[in-house]
Motif scaffolding. Sequence first.
Motif, mmCIF file in Angstrom:
data_model
loop_
_atom_site.group_PDB
_atom_site.id
_atom_site.type_symbol
_atom_site.label_atom_id
_atom_site.label_comp_id
_atom_site.label_asym_id
_atom_site.label_seq_id
_atom_site.Cartn_x
_atom_site.Cartn_y
_atom_site.Cartn_z
ATOM 1 N N ILE A 52 0.858 -1.180 0.000
ATOM 2 C CA ILE A 52 0.000 0.000 0.000
ATOM 3 C C ILE A 52 0.891 1.226 0.000
ATOM 4 N N LEU A 53 0.736 2.059 -1.007
ATOM 5 C CA LEU A 53 1.483 3.306 -1.079
ATOM 6 C C LEU A 53 0.689 4.379 -0.357
ATOM 7 N N LEU A 54 1.309 4.939 0.642
ATOM 8 C CA LEU A 54 0.675 5.957 1.474
ATOM 9 C C LEU A 54 1.235 7.338 1.140
ATOM 10 N N PRO A 55 0.596 8.372 1.613
ATOM 11 C CA PRO A 55 1.111 9.730 1.405
ATOM 12 C C PRO A 55 2.516 9.895 1.968
ATOM 13 N N GLU A 56 3.185 10.919 1.518
ATOM 14 C CA GLU A 56 4.547 11.243 1.953
ATOM 15 C C GLU A 56 5.537 10.129 1.628
ATOM 16 N N LYS A 57 5.286 9.415 0.545
ATOM 17 C CA LYS A 57 6.158 8.347 0.054
ATOM 18 C C LYS A 57 6.362 7.232 1.069
ATOM 19 N N ASN A 58 5.416 7.059 1.977
ATOM 20 C CA ASN A 58 5.426 5.922 2.890
ATOM 21 C C ASN A 58 4.760 4.760 2.199
ATOM 22 N N GLU A 59 5.159 3.580 2.570
ATOM 23 C CA GLU A 59 4.494 2.403 2.046
ATOM 24 C C GLU A 59 4.386 1.360 3.142
ATOM 25 N N LEU A 60 3.360 0.543 3.021
ATOM 26 C CA LEU A 60 3.149 -0.554 3.947
ATOM 27 C C LEU A 60 3.153 -1.832 3.133
ATOM 28 N N VAL A 61 4.043 -2.745 3.492
ATOM 29 C CA VAL A 61 4.081 -4.062 2.876
ATOM 30 C C VAL A 61 3.593 -5.037 3.930
ATOM 31 N N TYR A 62 2.608 -5.850 3.567
ATOM 32 C CA TYR A 62 1.966 -6.726 4.541
ATOM 33 C C TYR A 62 1.681 -8.078 3.899
ATOM 34 N N SER A 63 2.130 -9.140 4.544
ATOM 35 C CA SER A 63 1.921 -10.484 4.019
ATOM 36 C C SER A 63 0.466 -10.908 4.188
ATOM 37 N N THR A 64 -0.083 -11.497 3.152
ATOM 38 C CA THR A 64 -1.443 -12.020 3.225
ATOM 39 C C THR A 64 -1.456 -13.422 3.828
ATOM 40 N N GLY A 65 -0.285 -14.041 3.905
ATOM 41 C CA GLY A 65 -0.206 -15.419 4.386
ATOM 42 C C GLY A 65 -0.536 -16.431 3.302
ATOM 43 N N LEU A 66 -0.810 -15.950 2.108
ATOM 44 C CA LEU A 66 -1.143 -16.827 0.986
ATOM 45 C C LEU A 66 0.093 -17.062 0.127
ATOM 46 N N LYS A 67 0.183 -18.255 -0.461
ATOM 47 C CA LYS A 67 1.307 -18.592 -1.335
ATOM 48 C C LYS A 67 0.786 -19.240 -2.606
ATOM 49 N N ILE A 68 1.545 -19.043 -3.682
ATOM 50 C CA ILE A 68 1.192 -19.638 -4.974
ATOM 51 C C ILE A 68 2.470 -19.787 -5.783
ATOM 52 N N SER A 69 2.493 -20.730 -6.692
ATOM 53 C CA SER A 69 3.667 -20.885 -7.548
ATOM 54 C C SER A 69 3.680 -19.768 -8.584
ATOM 55 N N VAL A 70 4.869 -19.370 -8.975
ATOM 56 C CA VAL A 70 5.032 -18.267 -9.924
ATOM 57 C C VAL A 70 4.293 -18.545 -11.229
ATOM 58 N N LYS A 71 4.368 -19.761 -11.699
ATOM 59 C CA LYS A 71 3.744 -20.086 -12.991
ATOM 60 C C LYS A 71 2.217 -20.004 -12.954
ATOM 61 N N ASN A 72 1.654 -20.010 -11.755
ATOM 62 C CA ASN A 72 0.194 -19.946 -11.624
ATOM 63 C C ASN A 72 -0.318 -18.564 -11.256
ATOM 64 N N TRP A 73 0.546 -17.562 -11.321
ATOM 65 C CA TRP A 73 0.141 -16.200 -10.984
ATOM 66 C C TRP A 73 -0.012 -15.365 -12.242
ATOM 67 N N ASP A 74 -1.119 -14.657 -12.357
ATOM 68 C CA ASP A 74 -1.392 -13.755 -13.468
ATOM 69 C C ASP A 74 -1.036 -12.338 -13.008
ATOM 70 N N VAL A 75 0.127 -11.852 -13.433
ATOM 71 C CA VAL A 75 0.624 -10.544 -13.004
ATOM 72 C C VAL A 75 -0.304 -9.425 -13.464
ATOM 73 N N LYS A 76 -0.759 -9.502 -14.683
ATOM 74 C CA LYS A 76 -1.606 -8.438 -15.229
ATOM 75 C C LYS A 76 -2.913 -8.294 -14.456
ATOM 76 N N ASN A 77 -3.558 -9.405 -14.153
ATOM 77 C CA ASN A 77 -4.854 -9.367 -13.480
ATOM 78 C C ASN A 77 -4.764 -9.501 -11.965
ATOM 79 N N GLN A 78 -3.531 -9.652 -11.445
ATOM 80 C CA GLN A 78 -3.308 -9.714 -10.003
ATOM 81 C C GLN A 78 -4.114 -10.812 -9.329
#
Length: 132
Positions: A18-44
């Motif tokens: 999450i990009l926040l104001p003042e160039k702050n960002e929050l990175v937070y794990s969802t706890g979910l995992k998937i193989s790279v080949k099964n991830w659609d980057v464009k559609n997230q």
Amino acid sequence: MFFKKQVSSKDVSISLRILLPEKNELVYSTGLKISVKNWDVKNQQVRNRVEVSNVKDVINNKLTKIKSFVEEKFIALLTADKLSKENLKYELDVYFNKVNVEKKMKNFTNDEFKNNKLFLFILDTSYKKFIR
């Protein structure tokens, strides 16, 4: 939207960025995992493939709920003049049952955050190249 953090050559963790104001960002794990080949980057989201048909809808539905939750909390915190990285992290901790709901939030004003982007989710193993 979301990004993948490489755990091994086969699996990646799906994290929220999450990009926040003042160039702050929050990175937070969802706890979910998937193989790279099964991830659609464009559609997230998880691709529509036979090898992940049993988890595709479950993961994609969870990501949709997380995104909606973050959008709702972001706007609520901004409206209440309490938007901060710490407060948004706290809300995510509550959502993921990582903290007690009694913890207090730090107060900030909207003036501290005006003229900034709401937020952006990014998902990719090399997510930094997609930052806008």
